[in-house]
Each structure stands twice: as structure tokens, then as C-alpha cells.
Write an enzyme that holds these catalytic residues in place. Structure first.
Site, PDB file in Angstrom:
ATOM      1  N   CYS A  29      -1.429   1.629   7.338  1.00 33.95           N
ATOM      2  CA  CYS A  29      -0.791   0.312   7.485  1.00 33.95           C
ATOM      3  C   CYS A  29       0.318   0.348   8.548  1.00 33.95           C
ATOM      4  CB  CYS A  29      -0.227  -0.108   6.128  1.00 33.95           C
ATOM      5  SG  CYS A  29       0.784  -1.602   6.172  1.00 33.95           S
ATOM      6  N   CYS A  32       3.585  -1.232   7.439  1.00 33.09           N
ATOM      7  CA  CYS A  32       4.279  -0.346   6.496  1.00 33.09           C
ATOM      8  C   CYS A  32       5.122   0.671   7.264  1.00 33.09           C
ATOM      9  CB  CYS A  32       3.279   0.376   5.596  1.00 33.09           C
ATOM     10  SG  CYS A  32       2.255  -0.718   4.588  1.00 33.09           S
TER      11      CYS A  32
END
Length: 104
Positions: A29, A32
Site C-alpha cells: 500500500c 500506507c
């Protein structure tokens, strides 16, 4: 304090600490990875909160403690209970969630 989960025991951390904010993330991600240093920075300025980074793919029981259907998801817990969550890549939205825990 900041912790990175190494086993699926988030429920124990929430039970043992008054205020907890969790970043649910995954290695793939990008957002993230962008938010992780900001999340860690907040841990240095909010000493009364335990900050936890949980890999949403590796720890399914920990993931069940919030509604994680997009990453990153940030969840706040106070007194052992779920308080609120946001799915965001915006720093000010994360700060607002942390403010809900601290009362600021």
C-alpha cells in the site's frame, strides 16, 4: 509509544492501554507508506496514546476490531472500546482522529 504488531494480539494491547490509535496497512500500500512516518511523528508528541501499526493482511483477528475495507485505515480505541475510525491519506484527518482520543 509506537508498536508494530508481530503477532495477532491487538485486542490485548487495547485492553492493556487506555488510549490506542491503530494504523492498519499492508506492504503493497503506497498511501500506507506515505502515512507511516506521519503516524510515527504523532507517537512522539502524544505520550498518553499507544500507537500501533498492524498489517491488515497478516493479522485477521486484529483487523476485525475495526471495519477495514480500504487502506490505510486508522482506528481509535479508548478505555478498551472502539471509538472511531477514518480511511485516509490526509494528515489533518489523522490528527482530528487523534484529537478525539486526547480530547483536543
Amino acid at each position: 509509544m509506537i508498536l508494530e504488531l508481530e503477532k495477532d494480539n491487538l485486542h490485548e494491547i487495547i485492553a492493556a492501554n487506555d488510549n490506542v490509535v491503530v494504523q492498519y496497512s499492508a506492504g503493497w500500500c503506497g498511501n500506507c507508506r506515505i502515512m507511516k512516518p506521519k503516524f510515527k511523528k504523532e507517537a512522539t508528541t502524544n505520550e498518553n496514546i499507544t500507537f500501533v501499526i498492524a498489517d491488515a493482511e497478516k493479522f485477521p483477528e486484529s483487523r476485525k476490531l475495526a471495519t477495514v475495507d480500504n487502506l490505510p485505515t486508522f482506528a481509535a480505541f479508548a478505555g478498551g472500546k472502539f471509538k472511531n475510525q477514518v480511511q485516509t491519506n490526509k494528515y489533518n484527518v489523522l490528527k482530528d482522529l487523534i484529537g478525539e482520543v486526547t480530547g483536543n
